[in-house]
Write a protein that holds these residues in place. Structure first.
Motif, PDB file in Angstrom:
ATOM      1  N   HIS A 152      10.755 -24.995 -28.393  1.00 24.59           N
ATOM      2  CA  HIS A 152      11.594 -24.396 -27.702  1.00 24.59           C
ATOM      3  C   HIS A 152      11.401 -22.735 -27.657  1.00 24.59           C
ATOM      4  N   ASP A 153      10.231 -21.982 -28.337  1.00 23.96           N
ATOM      5  CA  ASP A 153      10.257 -20.207 -28.602  1.00 23.96           C
ATOM      6  C   ASP A 153       8.633 -20.438 -26.910  1.00 23.96           C
ATOM      7  N   SER A 154       8.823 -21.575 -26.512  1.00 21.40           N
ATOM      8  CA  SER A 154       8.149 -21.354 -25.437  1.00 21.40           C
ATOM      9  C   SER A 154       8.139 -20.415 -24.263  1.00 21.40           C
ATOM     10  N   ILE A 155       7.124 -20.248 -23.286  1.00 26.22           N
ATOM     11  CA  ILE A 155       7.600 -19.495 -22.256  1.00 26.22           C
ATOM     12  C   ILE A 155       8.559 -20.411 -20.760  1.00 26.22           C
ATOM     13  N   GLU A 156       7.685 -21.704 -21.311  1.00 26.44           N
ATOM     14  CA  GLU A 156       8.308 -22.600 -19.996  1.00 26.44           C
ATOM     15  C   GLU A 156      10.136 -22.950 -20.263  1.00 26.44           C
ATOM     16  N   THR A 157      10.476 -22.777 -21.601  1.00 23.87           N
ATOM     17  CA  THR A 157      11.569 -23.232 -22.027  1.00 23.87           C
ATOM     18  C   THR A 157      12.664 -21.948 -21.327  1.00 23.87           C
ATOM     19  N   PHE A 158      11.929 -20.305 -22.295  1.00 18.98           N
ATOM     20  CA  PHE A 158      12.718 -19.903 -21.374  1.00 18.98           C
ATOM     21  C   PHE A 158      13.025 -19.524 -19.440  1.00 18.98           C
ATOM     22  N   LEU A 159      12.068 -20.020 -19.245  1.00 20.90           N
ATOM     23  CA  LEU A 159      12.105 -20.288 -18.095  1.00 20.90           C
ATOM     24  C   LEU A 159      13.399 -21.214 -17.187  1.00 20.90           C
ATOM     25  N   VAL A 160      12.664 -22.419 -18.061  1.00 25.46           N
ATOM     26  CA  VAL A 160      13.931 -22.848 -17.620  1.00 25.46           C
ATOM     27  C   VAL A 160      15.922 -23.502 -17.842  1.00 25.46           C
ATOM     28  N   LEU A 161      15.351 -22.252 -19.115  1.00 21.36           N
ATOM     29  CA  LEU A 161      16.568 -21.725 -19.380  1.00 21.36           C
ATOM     30  C   LEU A 161      17.520 -20.916 -18.250  1.00 21.36           C
ATOM     31  N   LEU A 162      16.344 -20.180 -17.519  1.00 17.89           N
ATOM     32  CA  LEU A 162      17.098 -18.889 -16.799  1.00 17.89           C
ATOM     33  C   LEU A 162      17.475 -19.692 -15.509  1.00 17.89           C
ATOM     34  N   LEU A 163      16.998 -19.706 -15.137  1.00 22.68           N
ATOM     35  CA  LEU A 163      16.931 -21.829 -13.742  1.00 22.68           C
ATOM     36  C   LEU A 163      18.172 -22.299 -14.267  1.00 22.68           C
ATOM     37  N   ARG A 164      18.590 -22.772 -14.900  1.00 24.11           N
ATOM     38  CA  ARG A 164      19.634 -23.644 -15.352  1.00 24.11           C
ATOM     39  C   ARG A 164      20.555 -22.396 -14.841  1.00 24.11           C
ATOM     40  N   ARG A 165      20.922 -20.941 -14.921  1.00 21.75           N
ATOM     41  CA  ARG A 165      21.928 -20.418 -14.975  1.00 21.75           C
ATOM     42  C   ARG A 165      22.147 -20.153 -13.795  1.00 21.75           C
ATOM     43  N   LYS A 172      23.306 -32.894 -19.275  1.00 25.20           N
ATOM     44  CA  LYS A 172      23.837 -32.428 -20.284  1.00 25.20           C
ATOM     45  C   LYS A 172      22.659 -31.325 -21.397  1.00 25.20           C
ATOM     46  N   MET A 173      23.388 -29.898 -21.781  1.00 21.08           N
ATOM     47  CA  MET A 173      22.390 -29.507 -22.188  1.00 21.08           C
ATOM     48  C   MET A 173      23.173 -29.008 -23.547  1.00 21.08           C
ATOM     49  N   LEU A 174      22.678 -29.025 -25.380  1.00 21.84           N
ATOM     50  CA  LEU A 174      23.344 -28.897 -26.636  1.00 21.84           C
ATOM     51  C   LEU A 174      22.584 -28.423 -26.932  1.00 21.84           C
ATOM     52  N   GLU A 175      22.593 -27.458 -27.576  1.00 20.05           N
ATOM     53  CA  GLU A 175      21.759 -26.428 -28.372  1.00 20.05           C
ATOM     54  C   GLU A 175      22.517 -26.785 -30.155  1.00 20.05           C
ATOM     55  N   THR A 176      21.509 -27.173 -30.464  1.00 24.70           N
ATOM     56  CA  THR A 176      21.502 -28.042 -32.125  1.00 24.70           C
ATOM     57  C   THR A 176      20.835 -27.178 -32.439  1.00 24.70           C
ATOM     58  N   ASP A 178      18.194 -28.483 -34.442  1.00 23.65           N
ATOM     59  CA  ASP A 178      17.115 -29.108 -34.928  1.00 23.65           C
ATOM     60  C   ASP A 178      16.582 -28.651 -33.220  1.00 23.65           C
ATOM     61  N   GLY A 179      17.056 -27.677 -32.610  1.00 21.36           N
ATOM     62  CA  GLY A 179      16.503 -27.606 -30.410  1.00 21.36           C
ATOM     63  C   GLY A 179      17.354 -27.664 -29.496  1.00 21.36           C
ATOM     64  N   ILE A 180      16.468 -27.741 -28.422  1.00 20.47           N
ATOM     65  CA  ILE A 180      18.153 -28.225 -27.388  1.00 20.47           C
ATOM     66  C   ILE A 180      17.323 -29.789 -26.795  1.00 20.47           C
ATOM     67  N   GLN A 181      18.656 -30.226 -26.608  1.00 18.68           N
ATOM     68  CA  GLN A 181      19.218 -31.175 -26.418  1.00 18.68           C
ATOM     69  C   GLN A 181      18.868 -30.778 -24.988  1.00 18.68           C
ATOM     70  N   PHE A 182      18.531 -31.896 -23.885  1.00 21.33           N
ATOM     71  CA  PHE A 182      19.406 -31.807 -22.297  1.00 21.33           C
ATOM     72  C   PHE A 182      19.368 -33.660 -22.358  1.00 21.33           C
TER      73      PHE A 182
END
Length: 233
Positions: A152-165, A172-176, A178-182
Motif C-alpha cells: 500500500h506504500d507503492s506508487i501504483e496504490t497512490f495513483l489508484v487512490l488518486l483516480l478513485r477520487r 467498495k474501499m475500506l482502509e484498515t 492491515d492495508g486497503i481492502q477492495f
C-alpha cells in the motif's frame, strides 16, 4: 468469512491465467523471481515445499521442476482438477501432490514443511491472519516462509487512490490496520483484493516467531491492469 463459493468460479481463475500465465515476458519474469527467491532461501535438495493457494499448480510445477517435493493446497476443488491435468502434463506427478482445503482451516500437521511459498494469496482471504498463523504452524523449525503481497506504500496504490477520487468505482474501499481492502461482487459472490500494509504484515510475522531475512520489490505495478501491448511489455 471463507469465500469458497467465490473461488469455485472458474471465471476468476481464467482471468488470472490470462493476466499472469499467457505472456512469454511475464513467464520469464516469474522464472527470474522464483530463482531469486531460491537463492535467498537456499533450500536443501530434499526440502518439502507447501504451495499455499496453488491454483492451477503453476508455481508447484516450477518448484518441482527444480527438483523439490511440493504439496499444493487450494480452496477450490474445481481449479485443482485443472492443477492435476497440468501436473500430469508436466510429468512431475512423483514430486507434486494437491489437496483441497482453505488456509483458514488448514488441517495439515504441525512442523511439516521446510519451505512455504504463498504468492498473491493472502490478499484474497478475509481472515488472512488466521491463515498466516496456520502456515507458520505447519512450518518446520528453521524453515523458510515466502510471502508476496501488494504494497500500500507503492506508487501504483497512490495513483489508484488518486483516480478513485475522479471516477465512479464498482468496488467498495475500506482502509484498515492491515492495508486497503477492495470488495466487489460478481453474481452476489464477494471478491476481495487487499493491498497490504507491509509493516503490519511484518509485525504479524515477527509476532509469530518469524525472523525476516530478506524483503524486496517484485513488480513496479500490477501487471494484470495491462492485458497486452507496449505498456505491458
Amino acid at each position: 468469512m471463507i469465500l469458497k463459493n467465490t473461488y469455485e468460479k472458474l471465471e476468476i481463475h481464467q482471468g488470472w491465467e490470462s493476466a499472469y500465465r499467457l505472456s512469454p515476458l511475464q513467464n520469464k519474469l516469474n522464472h527470474k523471481l522464483m530463482m531469486r527467491i531460491i537463492k535467498y532461501i537456499k533450500p536443501s535438495a530434499d526440502s518439502l515445499f507447501l504451495d499455499a493457494g496453488c491454483g492451477v499448480a503453476a508455481h508447484s510445477i516450477k518448484i518441482a521442476g527444480l527438483g523439490y517435493r511440493c504439496l499444493g493446497v487450494d480452496i477450490s476443488s474445481k481449479i485443482l482438477e485443472k492443477a492435476k491435468e497440468n501436473i500430469s502434463f508436466s510429468g512431475l506427478e512423483d514430486k507434486i501432490t494437491v489437496i483441497c482445503e482453505p488456509l483458514e482451516k488448514l488441517a495439515l500437521s504441525d512442523n511439516s514443511f521446510d519451505v512455504i511459498y504463498c504468492r498473491g494469496v493472502l490478499m484474497h482471504i478475509p481472515e488472512w491472519e488466521k491463515s498466516l498463523r496456520n502456515l507458520i504452524r505447519v512450518l518446520k523449525k528453521g524453515g523458510k516462509i515466502v510471502i508476496l503481497e501488494s504494497n500500500h506504500d507503492s506508487i501504483e496504490t497512490f495513483l489508484v487512490l488518486l483516480l478513485r477520487r475522479f471516477k465512479k468505482n464498482k468496488s467498495k474501499m475500506l482502509e484498515t490496520k492491515d492495508g486497503i481492502q477492495f470488495w466487489s461482487y460478481d453474481q452476489t459472490q464477494p471478491f476481495l483484493v487487499r493491498v497490504a500494509d507491509i509493516r503490519y504484515l511484518i509485525s504479524r510475522l515477527e509476532g509469530n516467531g518469524i525472523r525476516i531475512i530478506k524483503k524486496f520489490a517484485s513488480e513496479f505495478w500490477e501487471i494484470g491492469r495491462f492485458p497486452g501491448g507496449i505498456l505491458r511489455n
